[in-house]
Write a protein that holds these residues in place. Structure first.
Motif, short mmCIF file in Angstrom:
data_model
loop_
_atom_site.label_atom_id
_atom_site.label_comp_id
_atom_site.label_asym_id
_atom_site.label_seq_id
_atom_site.Cartn_x
_atom_site.Cartn_y
_atom_site.Cartn_z
N TYR A 201 4.89 -5.90 0.56
CA TYR A 201 5.62 -5.05 1.49
C TYR A 201 7.13 -4.99 1.22
O TYR A 201 7.80 -4.10 1.76
CB TYR A 201 5.40 -5.51 2.92
CG TYR A 201 3.96 -5.48 3.36
CD1 TYR A 201 3.18 -4.34 3.20
CD2 TYR A 201 3.35 -6.59 3.95
CE1 TYR A 201 1.86 -4.30 3.58
CE2 TYR A 201 2.03 -6.56 4.34
CZ TYR A 201 1.28 -5.42 4.16
OH TYR A 201 -0.04 -5.40 4.54
N ASN B 197 2.90 1.24 6.07
CA ASN B 197 3.72 2.30 5.49
C ASN B 197 3.95 3.43 6.49
O ASN B 197 5.07 3.96 6.62
CB ASN B 197 3.05 2.84 4.22
CG ASN B 197 3.92 3.84 3.49
OD1 ASN B 197 5.12 3.62 3.32
ND2 ASN B 197 3.34 4.96 3.08
N GLU B 198 2.90 3.83 7.22
CA GLU B 198 3.03 4.90 8.21
C GLU B 198 3.96 4.51 9.34
O GLU B 198 4.63 5.36 9.94
CB GLU B 198 1.65 5.28 8.76
CG GLU B 198 0.78 6.05 7.80
CD GLU B 198 1.38 7.40 7.42
OE1 GLU B 198 1.97 8.05 8.31
OE2 GLU B 198 1.27 7.79 6.25
N LEU B 199 4.01 3.22 9.66
CA LEU B 199 4.90 2.74 10.72
C LEU B 199 6.34 2.58 10.24
O LEU B 199 7.22 2.24 11.03
CB LEU B 199 4.39 1.41 11.27
CG LEU B 199 3.08 1.45 12.05
CD1 LEU B 199 2.62 0.03 12.41
CD2 LEU B 199 3.21 2.31 13.31
N GLY B 200 6.57 2.81 8.94
CA GLY B 200 7.91 2.71 8.40
C GLY B 200 8.42 1.29 8.29
O GLY B 200 9.64 1.05 8.39
N TYR C 222 -1.99 -1.78 4.33
CA TYR C 222 -0.75 -1.28 3.70
C TYR C 222 -0.44 0.14 4.17
O TYR C 222 0.72 0.47 4.44
CB TYR C 222 -0.89 -1.30 2.18
CG TYR C 222 0.34 -0.81 1.46
CD1 TYR C 222 1.39 -1.67 1.17
CD2 TYR C 222 0.47 0.53 1.10
CE1 TYR C 222 2.54 -1.22 0.53
CE2 TYR C 222 1.61 0.99 0.46
CZ TYR C 222 2.64 0.11 0.18
OH TYR C 222 3.77 0.56 -0.45
N LEU C 223 -1.47 0.98 4.29
CA LEU C 223 -1.26 2.35 4.74
C LEU C 223 -0.71 2.39 6.17
O LEU C 223 0.17 3.19 6.48
CB LEU C 223 -2.57 3.14 4.65
CG LEU C 223 -3.11 3.40 3.23
CD1 LEU C 223 -4.46 4.10 3.29
CD2 LEU C 223 -2.11 4.21 2.41
N VAL C 224 -1.25 1.50 7.02
CA VAL C 224 -0.75 1.44 8.41
C VAL C 224 0.71 0.99 8.43
O VAL C 224 1.55 1.58 9.12
CB VAL C 224 -1.62 0.49 9.25
CG1 VAL C 224 -0.99 0.26 10.62
CG2 VAL C 224 -3.03 1.05 9.42
N SER D 285 7.09 -6.06 8.71
CA SER D 285 5.80 -5.84 8.04
C SER D 285 5.05 -7.15 7.87
O SER D 285 3.82 -7.18 7.83
CB SER D 285 6.02 -5.19 6.68
OG SER D 285 6.81 -6.01 5.83
#
Length: 290
Positions: A217, A133-136, A129-131, A143
């Motif tokens: 997501y 989110n960081e990729l927008g 999820y963090l990855v 996603s």
């Protein structure tokens, strides 16, 4: 002795048939109950809960669904997720499998190990999820598509099948001046169609039944696929849903819930018979060599 052996084989066959019939009935009965109940009236379902043959046949549940913007939008979303997602899955999986099936490719042993490692050890929900989110990619179908782009098991089976193909097929094409992409699309894929169709079906089922990652997501209800809508109808209080009551006063009744279940399963039920003839053959061909 011979007669005794034949009678024993006949008894075993009879037992197998009986067990198969019983298991088939266990599977078919709930589905038949859902199909018939979706055509029943609200009053009958309130009294009986579910029916195998409605006393009064009606299409009110399906009319309500087709007039429900939430249902039609979620159905369209599920189709988009499935078609685009399955296309991405198969293109990337086949390309990777073909590359790793070539013995002359340098470093393929390391890449194969990395693929196998992801089958045994997963990064986990929170790091993923963090990855994302960081990729927008939050609130984007990418996603879902990118996270599920390649299933390691499917890729390994397809790669194993590519390795069983005669080398002469590729060598003769290379002599004729064909590129690697041309060899893959014009020679390898046509002879691999049973395996390709089988894993296309696998990916299709996964994408069509997408639920957890959609909830994780996607925040916009208008982007939810059909399975999320199905969960809302079956579990969430209908008063919490948009368009729960129409101008005619019709709500998410038991008949509507049965109709939603049937509509969610119907596309796969329609597609599967056309792929069934390739299914068993594709699995056997892909699992010959590990």
């Amino acid at each position: 002795m011979l007669a005794t052996g034949k009678s024993r084989d006949g008894l075993v066959q009879t037992i197998i048939v009986v067990i198969a019939v019983v298991l088939a009935l266990i599977v078919v009965f709930p589905f038949a109950l859902t199909v018939m109940s979706s055509f029943a009236s609200d009053k009958e379902l309130l009294m009986k809960g579910a029916v195998l043959w409605p006393q009064e046949w009606t299409l009110d549940a399906y009319r309500f669904l087709l007039d429900n913007d939430q249902f039609t939008q979620s159905f369209k979303n599920a189709v988009i997720i499935t078609v685009v997602g399955t296309t991405i899955n198969m293109v990337l999986t086949v390309l990777m499998a073909y590359g790793l099936a070539q013995p002359e490719v340098k470093g393929r042993t390391v890449v194969n190990f990395m693929v196998l490692f992801t089958m045994l050890f997963h990064g986990g929900m929170i790091p993923t999820y963090l990855v994302v989110n960081e990729l927008g990619l939050i609130d984007s179908y990418w996603s879902i598509w990118l996270v599920n782009a390649i299933a390691p098991f499917n890729m390994i089976i397809i790669r194993s099948y590519f390795q069983t193909l005669p080398k002469e097929l590729k060598e003769s094409a290379r002599i004729d001046g064909s590129s690697e992409l041309g060899i893959l699309t014009r020679i390898i894929l046509p002879v691999s169609m049973p395996t390709i169709v089988t894993f296309t079906l696998f990916y299709t089922v996964v994408n069509w039944n997408m639920y957890f990652q959609a909830v994780l997501y996607l925040n916009d209800m208008n982007s939810y696929p059909l399975q999320v809508f199905l969960r809302q109808v079956l579990i969430v209080n209908p008063s919490e849903l948009g368009l729960a009551v129409t101008d005619e006063g019709y709500t998410y009744t038991a008949a509507v819930r049965h109709a939603v279940i049937l509509m969610a399963a119907l596309p796969l039920l329609v597609v599967y018979p056309f792929m069934q003839k390739h299914f068993s053959k594709g699995m056997m061909m892909g699992s010959v060599k590990g």
